[in-house]
Design a protein around this motif. Structure first.
Motif, PDB file in Angstrom:
ATOM      1  N   ASP A  97       0.844  -1.191   0.000  1.00 34.12           N
ATOM      2  CA  ASP A  97       0.000   0.000   0.000  1.00 34.12           C
ATOM      3  C   ASP A  97       0.878   1.238   0.000  1.00 34.12           C
ATOM      4  N   LEU A  98       1.267   1.684  -1.177  1.00 35.83           N
ATOM      5  CA  LEU A  98       2.172   2.821  -1.303  1.00 35.83           C
ATOM      6  C   LEU A  98       1.499   4.141  -0.967  1.00 35.83           C
ATOM      7  N   ARG A  99       0.185   4.123  -0.783  1.00 32.02           N
ATOM      8  CA  ARG A  99      -0.519   5.352  -0.413  1.00 32.02           C
ATOM      9  C   ARG A  99      -0.430   5.619   1.088  1.00 32.02           C
ATOM     10  N   SER A 100      -0.009   4.634   1.847  1.00 31.46           N
ATOM     11  CA  SER A 100       0.082   4.791   3.294  1.00 31.46           C
ATOM     12  C   SER A 100       1.060   5.907   3.654  1.00 31.46           C
ATOM     13  N   GLN A 101       0.589   6.812   4.497  1.00 27.33           N
ATOM     14  CA  GLN A 101       1.424   7.944   4.907  1.00 27.33           C
ATOM     15  C   GLN A 101       2.645   7.467   5.694  1.00 27.33           C
ATOM     16  N   GLN A 102       2.457   6.455   6.540  1.00 27.53           N
ATOM     17  CA  GLN A 102       3.575   5.934   7.336  1.00 27.53           C
ATOM     18  C   GLN A 102       4.628   5.284   6.443  1.00 27.53           C
ATOM     19  N   LEU A 103       4.185   4.546   5.442  1.00 27.21           N
ATOM     20  CA  LEU A 103       5.123   3.926   4.515  1.00 27.21           C
ATOM     21  C   LEU A 103       5.898   4.987   3.744  1.00 27.21           C
ATOM     22  N   GLN A 104       5.211   6.023   3.314  1.00 25.36           N
ATOM     23  CA  GLN A 104       5.887   7.094   2.573  1.00 25.36           C
ATOM     24  C   GLN A 104       6.927   7.798   3.432  1.00 25.36           C
ATOM     25  N   SER A 105       6.620   7.995   4.729  1.00 25.36           N
ATOM     26  CA  SER A 105       7.609   8.643   5.604  1.00 25.36           C
ATOM     27  C   SER A 105       8.812   7.739   5.833  1.00 25.36           C
ATOM     28  N   GLU A 106       8.591   6.431   5.928  1.00 25.35           N
ATOM     29  CA  GLU A 106       9.716   5.496   6.076  1.00 25.35           C
ATOM     30  C   GLU A 106      10.563   5.463   4.808  1.00 25.35           C
ATOM     31  N   LEU A 107       9.896   5.444   3.656  1.00 27.40           N
ATOM     32  CA  LEU A 107      10.636   5.423   2.393  1.00 27.40           C
ATOM     33  C   LEU A 107      11.398   6.720   2.177  1.00 27.40           C
ATOM     34  N   ALA A 108      10.872   7.816   2.705  1.00 28.25           N
ATOM     35  CA  ALA A 108      11.543   9.109   2.550  1.00 28.25           C
ATOM     36  C   ALA A 108      12.917   9.107   3.221  1.00 28.25           C
ATOM     37  N   THR A 109      13.067   8.360   4.300  1.00 34.63           N
ATOM     38  CA  THR A 109      14.389   8.300   4.951  1.00 34.63           C
ATOM     39  C   THR A 109      15.407   7.612   4.054  1.00 34.63           C
ATOM     40  N   PHE A 110      14.953   6.672   3.255  1.00 33.12           N
ATOM     41  CA  PHE A 110      15.871   5.972   2.346  1.00 33.12           C
ATOM     42  C   PHE A 110      16.150   6.790   1.083  1.00 33.12           C
ATOM     43  N   ARG A 111      15.283   7.759   0.779  1.00 32.82           N
ATOM     44  CA  ARG A 111      15.470   8.594  -0.392  1.00 32.82           C
ATOM     45  C   ARG A 111      16.068   9.958  -0.067  1.00 32.82           C
ATOM     46  N   SER A 112      16.383  10.206   1.189  1.00 33.80           N
ATOM     47  CA  SER A 112      16.825  11.538   1.601  1.00 33.80           C
ATOM     48  C   SER A 112      18.189  11.885   0.997  1.00 33.80           C
ATOM     49  N   GLU A 113      18.419  13.164   0.886  1.00 36.56           N
ATOM     50  CA  GLU A 113      19.682  13.671   0.336  1.00 36.56           C
ATOM     51  C   GLU A 113      20.865  13.273   1.218  1.00 36.56           C
ATOM     52  N   ASP A 114      20.646  13.247   2.527  1.00 41.02           N
ATOM     53  CA  ASP A 114      21.723  12.858   3.454  1.00 41.02           C
ATOM     54  C   ASP A 114      22.149  11.410   3.234  1.00 41.02           C
ATOM     55  N   ARG A 115      21.173  10.542   2.973  1.00 45.21           N
ATOM     56  CA  ARG A 115      21.507   9.124   2.742  1.00 45.21           C
ATOM     57  C   ARG A 115      22.336   8.979   1.466  1.00 45.21           C
ATOM     58  N   TRP A 116      21.963   9.719   0.407  1.00 42.18           N
ATOM     59  CA  TRP A 116      22.727   9.630  -0.841  1.00 42.18           C
ATOM     60  C   TRP A 116      24.125  10.197  -0.663  1.00 42.18           C
ATOM     61  N   LYS A 117      24.261  11.259   0.143  1.00 42.41           N
ATOM     62  CA  LYS A 117      25.596  11.799   0.415  1.00 42.41           C
ATOM     63  C   LYS A 117      26.437  10.798   1.186  1.00 42.41           C
ATOM     64  N   LYS A 118      25.802  10.109   2.130  1.00 43.24           N
ATOM     65  CA  LYS A 118      26.513   9.078   2.899  1.00 43.24           C
ATOM     66  C   LYS A 118      26.995   7.960   1.975  1.00 43.24           C
ATOM     67  N   LEU A 119      26.129   7.509   1.078  1.00 42.73           N
ATOM     68  CA  LEU A 119      26.511   6.459   0.129  1.00 42.73           C
ATOM     69  C   LEU A 119      27.638   6.927  -0.788  1.00 42.73           C
ATOM     70  N   ALA A 120      27.573   8.175  -1.238  1.00 41.66           N
ATOM     71  CA  ALA A 120      28.638   8.704  -2.097  1.00 41.66           C
ATOM     72  C   ALA A 120      29.956   8.747  -1.347  1.00 41.66           C
ATOM     73  N   GLY A 121      29.915   9.126  -0.084  1.00 38.02           N
ATOM     74  CA  GLY A 121      31.132   9.134   0.728  1.00 38.02           C
ATOM     75  C   GLY A 121      31.696   7.740   0.921  1.00 38.02           C
ATOM     76  N   GLU A 122      30.818   6.759   1.116  1.00 39.26           N
ATOM     77  CA  GLU A 122      31.268   5.375   1.262  1.00 39.26           C
ATOM     78  C   GLU A 122      31.886   4.860  -0.037  1.00 39.26           C
ATOM     79  N   PHE A 123      31.289   5.205  -1.187  1.00 36.71           N
ATOM     80  CA  PHE A 123      31.862   4.821  -2.474  1.00 36.71           C
ATOM     81  C   PHE A 123      33.254   5.421  -2.642  1.00 36.71           C
ATOM     82  N   ARG A 124      33.404   6.696  -2.296  1.00 38.73           N
ATOM     83  CA  ARG A 124      34.693   7.372  -2.422  1.00 38.73           C
ATOM     84  C   ARG A 124      35.740   6.709  -1.527  1.00 38.73           C
ATOM     85  N   ALA A 125      35.365   6.426  -0.282  1.00 46.57           N
ATOM     86  CA  ALA A 125      36.304   5.792   0.647  1.00 46.57           C
ATOM     87  C   ALA A 125      36.704   4.399   0.157  1.00 46.57           C
ATOM     88  N   ALA A 126      35.741   3.634  -0.364  1.00 47.06           N
ATOM     89  CA  ALA A 126      36.050   2.293  -0.873  1.00 47.06           C
ATOM     90  C   ALA A 126      36.961   2.374  -2.094  1.00 47.06           C
TER      91      ALA A 126
END
Length: 119
Positions: A54-83
Motif C-alpha cells: 500500500d504505497l498510499r500509506s502515509q507511514q510507509l511514505q515517511s519510512e521510504l523518505a528516509t531511504f530517499r533523503s539527500e543525506d543518505r545519498w551523500k553518505k553512500l557517495a562518501g562510502e563509495f569514495r572511501a572504498a
C-alpha cells in the motif's frame, strides 16, 4: 557499502509494489543472517510487512523518505569514495592538500611567536 546498496535496491522494489520480489531479493543477496546483524534491513522488512504494497500509506511514505533523503545519498557517495580510495591505495586527502597543510604548519606567524614567548 554492499549492504547499503542492496538495501537501496530493496526499497526500490518495495516502491514498485512487488512484495514477493522484495523478499526474494533480500534472501538472495543478504541472506538470513542480515536480519540479526543489520537493524536497517530489519527495519525495512518490518516496514514492508506492516504496510505491504500500500504505497498510499502515509507511514510507509515517511519510512521510504528516509531511504530517499539527500543525506543518505551523500553518505553512500562518501562510502563509495572511501572504498575507491582504499581499493587503489590512495590517501583520503589529495597531494596538493597535504602539501598546503605542511606549508601552513611550517609558516612562522606572529601568533606562533607569541605562543612561544608565553611558554
Amino acid at each position: 557499502l554492499e549492504v547499503d546498496i542492496h538495501l537501496q535496491r530493496f526499497v526500490t522494489i518495495v516502491e514498485q509494489g512487488d512484495v514477493a520480489a522484495a523478499v526474494s531479493y533480500v534472501r538472495e543477496h543478504l541472506g538470513d543472517g542480515a536480519l540479526d546483524d543489520l537493524p536497517q534491513v530489519k527495519r525495512a522488512l518490518t516496514m514492508m510487512v506492516l504496510f505491504g504494497a500500500d504505497l498510499r500509506s502515509q507511514q510507509l511514505q515517511s519510512e521510504l523518505a528516509t531511504f530517499r533523503s539527500e543525506d543518505r545519498w551523500k553518505k553512500l557517495a562518501g562510502e563509495f569514495r572511501a572504498a575507491f580510495l582504499e581499493a587503489y591505495g590512495m590517501p583520503q586527502a589529495s597531494g596538493l592538500e597535504m602539501l598546503l597543510q605542511a606549508g601552513f604548519f611550517a609558516l612562522r606567524t606572529p601568533a606562533c611567536e607569541e605562543a612561544r614567548s608565553v611558554n
